[in-house]
Design a protein around this motif. Structure first.
Motif, PDB file in Angstrom:
ATOM      1  N   SER A  80       5.675   6.381  32.166  1.00  0.00           N
ATOM      2  CA  SER A  80       6.501   6.823  33.286  1.00  0.00           C
ATOM      3  C   SER A  80       6.178   8.238  33.772  1.00  0.00           C
ATOM      4  N   LEU A  81       5.376   9.000  33.048  1.00  0.00           N
ATOM      5  CA  LEU A  81       4.994  10.354  33.470  1.00  0.00           C
ATOM      6  C   LEU A  81       3.538  10.340  33.909  1.00  0.00           C
ATOM      7  N   PHE A  82       3.301  10.570  35.173  1.00  0.00           N
ATOM      8  CA  PHE A  82       1.960  10.565  35.769  1.00  0.00           C
ATOM      9  C   PHE A  82       1.256   9.218  35.613  1.00  0.00           C
ATOM     10  N   GLY A  83       2.013   8.182  35.274  1.00  0.00           N
ATOM     11  CA  GLY A  83       1.422   6.865  35.086  1.00  0.00           C
ATOM     12  C   GLY A  83       0.590   6.724  33.824  1.00  0.00           C
ATOM     13  N   ILE A  84       0.714   7.677  32.903  1.00  0.00           N
ATOM     14  CA  ILE A  84      -0.141   7.637  31.710  1.00  0.00           C
ATOM     15  C   ILE A  84       0.593   7.777  30.384  1.00  0.00           C
ATOM     16  N   MET A  85       1.807   8.357  30.411  1.00  0.00           N
ATOM     17  CA  MET A  85       2.525   8.597  29.149  1.00  0.00           C
ATOM     18  C   MET A  85       4.025   8.506  29.396  1.00  0.00           C
TER      19      MET A  85
END
Length: 109
Positions: A80-85
């Motif tokens: 959910s954060l920057f699409g990576i974490m």
């Protein structure tokens, strides 16, 4: 054993936060709960420079988690954060920095 028991107040919030990960599937809700836990932990006891340590831990762990993810060392199903974490992960790490600092001070006393 006495030193360990004095470190418990520093460690308990981190243990609670880790324990909530499998229980709360919504990353935004979990990040909000983490923010509340961190707020009350700082409200109960705020030692000098802990806000700086928290902000440093937050920023540096976003960078390192991004580095680990981009090199394939880590992968996350929740991104959910920057699409990576997961959004909550930097908050957990940032407060862990504070808990480690508190524990070291207690161990050295």
């Amino acid at each position: 054993m006495k030193k360990f028991s004095t470190m418990l107040p520093a460690i308990i919030p981190v243990l609670i936060m880790i324990g909530l990960i499998p229980l709360i599937k919504n990353d935004y809700l979990l990040a909000g709960i983490y923010a509340v836990i961190i707020f009350f932990s700082f409200l109960i006891r705020l030692m000098p420079n802990e806000i700086r340590i928290f902000v440093f831990g937050f920023c540096i762990m976003i960078f390192f988690e991004y580095l680990f993810i981009s090199t394939g060392v880590e992968t996350f199903n929740r991104n959910s954060l920057f699409g990576i974490m997961p959004l909550w992960l930097p908050l957990l790490w940032a407060y862990a920095f504070v808990a480690i600092k508190r524990s070291v001070i207690l161990l050295n006393s």
